[in-house]
Design a protein around this motif. Structure first.
Motif, PDB file in Angstrom:
ATOM      1  N   LEU A  82      -6.546   3.008  -2.514  1.00  0.00           N
ATOM      2  CA  LEU A  82      -6.366   2.947  -1.068  1.00  0.00           C
ATOM      3  C   LEU A  82      -5.155   3.805  -0.729  1.00  0.00           C
ATOM      4  CD1 LEU A  82      -7.482   1.595   1.541  1.00  0.00           C
ATOM      5  CD2 LEU A  82      -5.648  -0.096   1.281  1.00  0.00           C
ATOM      6  N   GLN A  83      -5.425   4.968  -0.139  1.00  0.00           N
ATOM      7  CA  GLN A  83      -4.356   5.857   0.302  1.00  0.00           C
ATOM      8  C   GLN A  83      -3.965   5.440   1.706  1.00  0.00           C
ATOM      9  OE1 GLN A  83      -2.727   8.615  -1.220  1.00  0.00           O
ATOM     10  NE2 GLN A  83      -1.435   8.471   0.607  1.00  0.00           N
ATOM     11  N   MET A  84      -2.704   5.101   1.886  1.00  0.00           N
ATOM     12  CA  MET A  84      -2.229   4.598   3.171  1.00  0.00           C
ATOM     13  C   MET A  84      -1.211   5.590   3.734  1.00  0.00           C
ATOM     14  SD  MET A  84      -1.809   0.564   2.163  1.00  0.00           S
ATOM     15  CE  MET A  84      -0.649   0.881   0.838  1.00  0.00           C
ATOM     16  N   ASN A  85      -1.554   6.172   4.873  1.00  0.00           N
ATOM     17  CA  ASN A  85      -0.673   7.141   5.521  1.00  0.00           C
ATOM     18  C   ASN A  85      -0.139   6.574   6.830  1.00  0.00           C
ATOM     19  OD1 ASN A  85      -1.280   9.008   3.475  1.00  0.00           O
ATOM     20  ND2 ASN A  85      -3.024   9.830   4.625  1.00  0.00           N
ATOM     21  N   ASN A  86       0.947   7.174   7.294  1.00  0.00           N
ATOM     22  CA  ASN A  86       1.540   6.766   8.558  1.00  0.00           C
ATOM     23  C   ASN A  86       1.714   5.239   8.626  1.00  0.00           C
ATOM     24  OD1 ASN A  86       2.621   7.039  11.130  1.00  0.00           O
ATOM     25  ND2 ASN A  86       0.609   7.057  12.136  1.00  0.00           N
ATOM     26  N   LEU A  87       2.328   4.704   7.603  1.00  0.00           N
ATOM     27  CA  LEU A  87       2.482   3.253   7.520  1.00  0.00           C
ATOM     28  C   LEU A  87       3.385   2.715   8.624  1.00  0.00           C
ATOM     29  CD1 LEU A  87       2.623   2.957   3.661  1.00  0.00           C
ATOM     30  CD2 LEU A  87       1.057   1.676   5.135  1.00  0.00           C
ATOM     31  N   ARG A  88       3.045   1.535   9.075  1.00  0.00           N
ATOM     32  CA  ARG A  88       3.765   0.861  10.159  1.00  0.00           C
ATOM     33  C   ARG A  88       4.337  -0.458   9.645  1.00  0.00           C
ATOM     34  NH1 ARG A  88      -1.545   1.313  14.065  1.00  0.00           N
ATOM     35  NH2 ARG A  88      -1.530   3.595  14.323  1.00  0.00           N
ATOM     36  N   PRO A  89       5.363  -0.975  10.279  1.00  0.00           N
ATOM     37  CA  PRO A  89       5.901  -2.276   9.841  1.00  0.00           C
ATOM     38  C   PRO A  89       4.828  -3.375   9.814  1.00  0.00           C
ATOM     39  CG  PRO A  89       7.447  -1.214  11.310  1.00  0.00           C
ATOM     40  CD  PRO A  89       6.210  -0.354  11.308  1.00  0.00           C
ATOM     41  N   GLU A  90       3.868  -3.302  10.710  1.00  0.00           N
ATOM     42  CA  GLU A  90       2.824  -4.332  10.741  1.00  0.00           C
ATOM     43  C   GLU A  90       1.826  -4.201   9.589  1.00  0.00           C
ATOM     44  OE1 GLU A  90       3.627  -2.221  13.204  1.00  0.00           O
ATOM     45  OE2 GLU A  90       1.842  -1.491  14.282  1.00  0.00           O
ATOM     46  N   ASP A  91       1.938  -3.138   8.797  1.00  0.00           N
ATOM     47  CA  ASP A  91       1.117  -3.027   7.584  1.00  0.00           C
ATOM     48  C   ASP A  91       1.732  -3.800   6.417  1.00  0.00           C
ATOM     49  OD1 ASP A  91       0.586   0.383   8.495  1.00  0.00           O
ATOM     50  OD2 ASP A  91      -0.862  -1.259   8.688  1.00  0.00           O
ATOM     51  N   THR A  92       2.927  -4.324   6.622  1.00  0.00           N
ATOM     52  CA  THR A  92       3.571  -5.106   5.569  1.00  0.00           C
ATOM     53  C   THR A  92       2.706  -6.300   5.204  1.00  0.00           C
ATOM     54  OG1 THR A  92       5.806  -4.437   6.203  1.00  0.00           O
ATOM     55  CG2 THR A  92       5.580  -6.541   5.027  1.00  0.00           C
ATOM     56  N   ALA A  93       2.357  -6.400   3.922  1.00  0.00           N
ATOM     57  CA  ALA A  93       1.444  -7.454   3.472  1.00  0.00           C
ATOM     58  C   ALA A  93       1.312  -7.400   1.960  1.00  0.00           C
ATOM     59  CB  ALA A  93       0.057  -7.257   4.097  1.00  0.00           C
ATOM     60  N   THR A  94       0.696  -8.438   1.424  1.00  0.00           N
ATOM     61  CA  THR A  94       0.224  -8.376   0.052  1.00  0.00           C
ATOM     62  C   THR A  94      -1.200  -7.844   0.098  1.00  0.00           C
ATOM     63  OG1 THR A  94       1.574 -10.265  -0.603  1.00  0.00           O
ATOM     64  CG2 THR A  94      -0.228  -9.654  -2.066  1.00  0.00           C
ATOM     65  N   TYR A  95      -1.448  -6.792  -0.645  1.00  0.00           N
ATOM     66  CA  TYR A  95      -2.757  -6.145  -0.649  1.00  0.00           C
ATOM     67  C   TYR A  95      -3.534  -6.566  -1.900  1.00  0.00           C
ATOM     68  CZ  TYR A  95      -1.592  -3.313   3.376  1.00  0.00           C
ATOM     69  OH  TYR A  95      -1.281  -2.906   4.650  1.00  0.00           O
ATOM     70  N   TYR A  96      -4.770  -6.973  -1.665  1.00  0.00           N
ATOM     71  CA  TYR A  96      -5.647  -7.440  -2.737  1.00  0.00           C
ATOM     72  C   TYR A  96      -6.914  -6.585  -2.780  1.00  0.00           C
ATOM     73  CZ  TYR A  96      -2.986 -11.810  -2.246  1.00  0.00           C
ATOM     74  OH  TYR A  96      -1.988 -12.768  -2.166  1.00  0.00           O
ATOM     75  N   CYS A  97      -7.459  -6.403  -3.963  1.00  0.00           N
ATOM     76  CA  CYS A  97      -8.811  -5.871  -4.067  1.00  0.00           C
ATOM     77  C   CYS A  97      -9.720  -6.970  -4.610  1.00  0.00           C
ATOM     78  CB  CYS A  97      -8.876  -4.629  -4.945  1.00  0.00           C
ATOM     79  SG  CYS A  97      -8.453  -4.870  -6.676  1.00  0.00           S
ATOM     80  N   ALA A  98     -10.987  -6.858  -4.268  1.00  0.00           N
ATOM     81  CA  ALA A  98     -11.955  -7.862  -4.685  1.00  0.00           C
ATOM     82  C   ALA A  98     -13.323  -7.204  -4.794  1.00  0.00           C
ATOM     83  CB  ALA A  98     -11.993  -9.018  -3.691  1.00  0.00           C
ATOM     84  N   ALA A  99     -14.196  -7.816  -5.564  1.00  0.00           N
ATOM     85  CA  ALA A  99     -15.534  -7.271  -5.797  1.00  0.00           C
ATOM     86  C   ALA A  99     -16.594  -8.112  -5.119  1.00  0.00           C
ATOM     87  CB  ALA A  99     -15.803  -7.201  -7.298  1.00  0.00           C
ATOM     88  N   GLY A 100     -17.544  -7.433  -4.489  1.00  0.00           N
ATOM     89  CA  GLY A 100     -18.680  -8.096  -3.877  1.00  0.00           C
ATOM     90  C   GLY A 100     -19.971  -7.448  -4.318  1.00  0.00           C
ATOM     91  N   LEU A 101     -21.081  -8.065  -3.997  1.00  0.00           N
ATOM     92  CA  LEU A 101     -22.374  -7.548  -4.438  1.00  0.00           C
ATOM     93  C   LEU A 101     -22.959  -6.528  -3.470  1.00  0.00           C
ATOM     94  CD1 LEU A 101     -24.021 -10.786  -5.858  1.00  0.00           C
ATOM     95  CD2 LEU A 101     -22.817  -8.953  -7.082  1.00  0.00           C
TER      96      LEU A 101
END
Length: 126
Positions: A82-101
């Motif tokens: 996940l390439q994240m550009n122009n990050l903002r303070p509201e993007d502050t978070a714990t980022y998770y990946c997960a698998a679905g069908l």
């Protein structure tokens, strides 16, 4: 059994870029999975960010990140980025990946995804 491991989080300034990674376990090919990126901001529930089918593509982005974030795959590394550009303070978070069908082109419901990685912290602050 599929396991996912996120990496690449950190502390960056507003307007900066950051790329987080999601690596699948070596004994489980991601080709058959939809991989989603989600985040959990302080005090809020888990929300979808982006998804992609590992072999078919079809990237999907939620409105909050559309035009700023890009999801991609690398089949040589069995990984999703996940390439994240122009990050903002509201993007502050714990980022998770997960698998679905299956991937949806209109929504990214966290309840449709399992297993999950342990998360990587992204903090956007000056």
């Amino acid at each position: 059994q599929l396991q996912l491991v996120e990496s690449g989080g950190g502390l960056v300034q507003p307007g900066s870029s950051l790329k987080v990674s999601c690596a699948g376990s070596k004994n489980e090919n991601l080709d058959y999975y939809c991989i989603g990126w989600f985040r959990q901001r302080p005090g809020l529930g888990r929300e979808g960010v982006a998804s992609i089918h590992f072999s078919r593509g079809m990237p999907y982005y939620t409105e909050a990140v559309k035009g700023r974030f890009t999801i991609s795959t690398d089949n040589t590394k069995n990984a999703v980025y996940l390439q994240m550009n122009n990050l903002r303070p509201e993007d502050t978070a714990t980022y998770y990946c997960a698998a679905g069908l299956a991937c949806s082109s209109v929504a990214l419901p966290a309840g449709d995804f399992n297993p999950w990685g342990q998360g990587t912290q992204v903090t956007v602050s000056s």
